[in-house]
Scaffold this motif. Structure first.
Motif, PDB file in Angstrom:
ATOM      1  N   ASP A 155     -13.574  12.035  21.070  1.00  0.00           N
ATOM      2  CA  ASP A 155     -13.584  13.393  20.518  1.00  0.00           C
ATOM      3  C   ASP A 155     -14.332  13.449  19.187  1.00  0.00           C
ATOM      4  O   ASP A 155     -14.349  12.470  18.425  1.00  0.00           O
ATOM      5  CB  ASP A 155     -12.154  13.879  20.266  1.00  0.00           C
ATOM      6  N   ALA A 156     -14.879  14.607  18.885  1.00  0.00           N
ATOM      7  CA  ALA A 156     -15.376  14.858  17.529  1.00  0.00           C
ATOM      8  C   ALA A 156     -14.188  14.965  16.582  1.00  0.00           C
ATOM      9  O   ALA A 156     -13.153  15.548  16.928  1.00  0.00           O
ATOM     10  CB  ALA A 156     -16.183  16.143  17.501  1.00  0.00           C
ATOM     11  N   PHE A 157     -14.332  14.399  15.406  1.00  0.00           N
ATOM     12  CA  PHE A 157     -13.274  14.474  14.407  1.00  0.00           C
ATOM     13  C   PHE A 157     -13.152  15.919  13.924  1.00  0.00           C
ATOM     14  O   PHE A 157     -14.129  16.658  13.893  1.00  0.00           O
ATOM     15  CB  PHE A 157     -13.598  13.552  13.229  1.00  0.00           C
ATOM     16  N   LYS A 158     -11.940  16.304  13.519  1.00  0.00           N
ATOM     17  CA  LYS A 158     -11.713  17.687  13.097  1.00  0.00           C
ATOM     18  C   LYS A 158     -11.630  17.821  11.580  1.00  0.00           C
ATOM     19  O   LYS A 158     -12.613  17.676  10.885  1.00  0.00           O
ATOM     20  CB  LYS A 158     -10.465  18.243  13.783  1.00  0.00           C
ATOM     21  N   GLY A 159     -10.444  18.099  11.043  1.00  0.00           N
ATOM     22  CA  GLY A 159     -10.305  18.479   9.636  1.00  0.00           C
ATOM     23  C   GLY A 159     -10.712  17.408   8.648  1.00  0.00           C
ATOM     24  O   GLY A 159     -10.988  16.261   8.994  1.00  0.00           O
ATOM     25  N   THR A 160     -10.713  17.818   7.382  1.00  0.00           N
ATOM     26  CA  THR A 160     -11.243  16.975   6.314  1.00  0.00           C
ATOM     27  C   THR A 160     -10.196  16.140   5.592  1.00  0.00           C
ATOM     28  O   THR A 160     -10.556  15.213   4.860  1.00  0.00           O
ATOM     29  CB  THR A 160     -11.929  17.861   5.261  1.00  0.00           C
ATOM     30  N   GLU A 161      -8.910  16.447   5.761  1.00  0.00           N
ATOM     31  CA  GLU A 161      -7.887  15.741   4.992  1.00  0.00           C
ATOM     32  C   GLU A 161      -6.615  15.576   5.813  1.00  0.00           C
ATOM     33  O   GLU A 161      -6.426  16.215   6.842  1.00  0.00           O
ATOM     34  CB  GLU A 161      -7.561  16.503   3.710  1.00  0.00           C
ATOM     35  N   VAL A 162      -5.748  14.697   5.318  1.00  0.00           N
ATOM     36  CA  VAL A 162      -4.427  14.489   5.909  1.00  0.00           C
ATOM     37  C   VAL A 162      -3.565  13.793   4.857  1.00  0.00           C
ATOM     38  O   VAL A 162      -4.086  13.045   4.018  1.00  0.00           O
ATOM     39  CB  VAL A 162      -4.513  13.652   7.208  1.00  0.00           C
ATOM     40  N   SER A 163      -2.277  14.038   4.883  1.00  0.00           N
ATOM     41  CA  SER A 163      -1.394  13.398   3.903  1.00  0.00           C
ATOM     42  C   SER A 163      -1.051  11.978   4.327  1.00  0.00           C
ATOM     43  O   SER A 163      -0.971  11.665   5.526  1.00  0.00           O
ATOM     44  CB  SER A 163      -0.102  14.202   3.736  1.00  0.00           C
ATOM     45  N   ARG A 164      -0.850  11.120   3.350  1.00  0.00           N
ATOM     46  CA  ARG A 164      -0.387   9.760   3.639  1.00  0.00           C
ATOM     47  C   ARG A 164       0.944   9.792   4.376  1.00  0.00           C
ATOM     48  O   ARG A 164       1.209   8.962   5.242  1.00  0.00           O
ATOM     49  CB  ARG A 164      -0.274   8.968   2.338  1.00  0.00           C
ATOM     50  N   LYS A 165       1.780  10.753   4.036  1.00  0.00           N
ATOM     51  CA  LYS A 165       3.081  10.874   4.704  1.00  0.00           C
ATOM     52  C   LYS A 165       2.907  11.175   6.185  1.00  0.00           C
ATOM     53  O   LYS A 165       3.705  10.716   7.025  1.00  0.00           O
ATOM     54  CB  LYS A 165       3.910  11.967   4.020  1.00  0.00           C
ATOM     55  N   SER A 166       1.870  11.920   6.546  1.00  0.00           N
ATOM     56  CA  SER A 166       1.589  12.207   7.944  1.00  0.00           C
ATOM     57  C   SER A 166       1.148  10.950   8.692  1.00  0.00           C
ATOM     58  O   SER A 166       1.559  10.713   9.835  1.00  0.00           O
ATOM     59  CB  SER A 166       0.508  13.280   8.063  1.00  0.00           C
ATOM     60  N   GLY A 185       0.796  -1.228   0.000  1.00  0.00           N
ATOM     61  CA  GLY A 185       0.000   0.000   0.000  1.00  0.00           C
ATOM     62  C   GLY A 185       0.823   1.270   0.000  1.00  0.00           C
ATOM     63  O   GLY A 185       2.002   1.278   0.363  1.00  0.00           O
ATOM     64  N   LYS A 186       0.185   2.371  -0.384  1.00  0.00           N
ATOM     65  CA  LYS A 186       0.873   3.662  -0.482  1.00  0.00           C
ATOM     66  C   LYS A 186       1.366   4.155   0.876  1.00  0.00           C
ATOM     67  O   LYS A 186       2.503   4.618   0.998  1.00  0.00           O
ATOM     68  CB  LYS A 186      -0.059   4.707  -1.108  1.00  0.00           C
ATOM     69  N   ILE A 187       0.514   4.088   1.892  1.00  0.00           N
ATOM     70  CA  ILE A 187       0.943   4.536   3.223  1.00  0.00           C
ATOM     71  C   ILE A 187       2.082   3.658   3.712  1.00  0.00           C
ATOM     72  O   ILE A 187       3.062   4.140   4.294  1.00  0.00           O
ATOM     73  CB  ILE A 187      -0.231   4.517   4.215  1.00  0.00           C
ATOM     74  N   VAL A 188       1.975   2.365   3.468  1.00  0.00           N
ATOM     75  CA  VAL A 188       3.021   1.443   3.923  1.00  0.00           C
ATOM     76  C   VAL A 188       4.372   1.782   3.303  1.00  0.00           C
ATOM     77  O   VAL A 188       5.408   1.744   3.981  1.00  0.00           O
ATOM     78  CB  VAL A 188       2.639  -0.011   3.598  1.00  0.00           C
ATOM     79  N   GLN A 189       4.391   2.121   2.027  1.00  0.00           N
ATOM     80  CA  GLN A 189       5.671   2.417   1.383  1.00  0.00           C
ATOM     81  C   GLN A 189       6.323   3.661   2.002  1.00  0.00           C
ATOM     82  O   GLN A 189       7.550   3.721   2.156  1.00  0.00           O
ATOM     83  CB  GLN A 189       5.482   2.590  -0.116  1.00  0.00           C
ATOM     84  N   LEU A 190       5.511   4.627   2.382  1.00  0.00           N
ATOM     85  CA  LEU A 190       6.041   5.808   3.066  1.00  0.00           C
ATOM     86  C   LEU A 190       6.504   5.449   4.479  1.00  0.00           C
ATOM     87  O   LEU A 190       7.541   5.930   4.944  1.00  0.00           O
ATOM     88  CB  LEU A 190       4.971   6.895   3.112  1.00  0.00           C
ATOM     89  N   THR A 191       5.744   4.607   5.162  1.00  0.00           N
ATOM     90  CA  THR A 191       6.135   4.151   6.495  1.00  0.00           C
ATOM     91  C   THR A 191       7.430   3.363   6.428  1.00  0.00           C
ATOM     92  O   THR A 191       8.344   3.555   7.252  1.00  0.00           O
ATOM     93  CB  THR A 191       5.026   3.272   7.100  1.00  0.00           C
ATOM     94  N   ARG A 192       7.501   2.486   5.473  1.00  0.00           N
ATOM     95  CA  ARG A 192       8.706   1.661   5.279  1.00  0.00           C
ATOM     96  C   ARG A 192       9.944   2.520   5.091  1.00  0.00           C
ATOM     97  O   ARG A 192      10.983   2.292   5.722  1.00  0.00           O
ATOM     98  CB  ARG A 192       8.477   0.762   4.069  1.00  0.00           C
TER      99      ARG A 192
END
Length: 214
Positions: free
Chosen positions: A167-178, A11-18
């Motif tokens: 908690d209530a969720f906040k913003g609408t987006e986040v980067s995969r790198k984050s 997966g895309k997130i995994v490759q960044l985590t790796r």
């Protein structure tokens, strides 16, 4: 030294985590996926490829030898079945620490117009199955952390804030790198956020939907 089993390793997130794990830690990585020929080992001393099915307990148990942390970035209509297999395999193998990637909205925690839009986009079988999988994890007795990212972007940035289970969720987006950065942080701090479910979003991105849908 941590030995991390990464489920869904293509997966895309995994490759960044790796990449972050190889650069910032000395962790050993076991890369688990259905078709191992889709990946290439980057560090012969620290990485191992394992081909297997995350819905099959026997495949998972074999991959967990010597593992200290399981990081699951799985998907699919059978995500609840996969969650049950992962939990059972971890108990059999004696592995306690689990980092599980889910999605926002599984607790109906996204408020307002954005919450309504999120339901419209994800209610067609997606949210219910991911919510069921999260319940399996939360009742497992394992030292788990669930991560619920906002809608994902490929922006080259690490910029996020955290909300918690109640908690209530906040913003609408986040980067995969984050998201990758938070996974790495939890692997480096294995006692942090145990038993918690973390919402991840980029600060100041509140609205009725992510910017690229407007």
């Amino acid at each position: 030294m941590e030995k991390v089993l990464i489920l869904g390793a293509h997966g895309k997130i995994v490759q960044l985590t790796r990449a972050q794990l190889l650069a910032k830690t000395d962790a050993q990585l076991v890369l688990f996926l259905r078709k191992a020929n889709r990946l290439t080992i980057q560090d012969q001393q620290r990485e191992q490829l394992v081909e297997g099915d995350a819905s099959q307990q026997v495949d998972l148990v074999q991959a967990m030898k010597g593992v200290t942390v399981v990081y699951a970035n799985l998907a699919g209509a059978n995500i609840e079945t996969q969650a049950k297999a992962v939990v059972s395999a971890m108990k059999t193998a004696g592995v306690k620490r689990l980092i599980w990637i889910s999605t926002l909205g599984i607790y109906d925690e996204v408020p307002g117009a954005y919450g309504q839009w999120n339901h419209q986009m994800l209610d067609d079988g997606y949210l219910p199955t991911y919510a069921a999988a999260a319940k399996v994890i939360e009742t497992s007795g394992l030292a788990f952390t669930i991560i619920r990212p906002a809608w994902l972007s490929d922006k080259d940035e690490i910029d996020y804030e955290i909300t918690h289970r109640a908690d209530a969720f906040k913003g609408t987006e986040v980067s995969r790198k984050s998201v990758a950065a938070e996974v790495v942080r939890l692997i480096q701090n294995p006692t942090e956020a145990v038993g918690d479910s973390l919402g991840l979003n980029k600060p100041n991105t509140e609205g009725d939907k992510p910017e690229w849908y407007r």
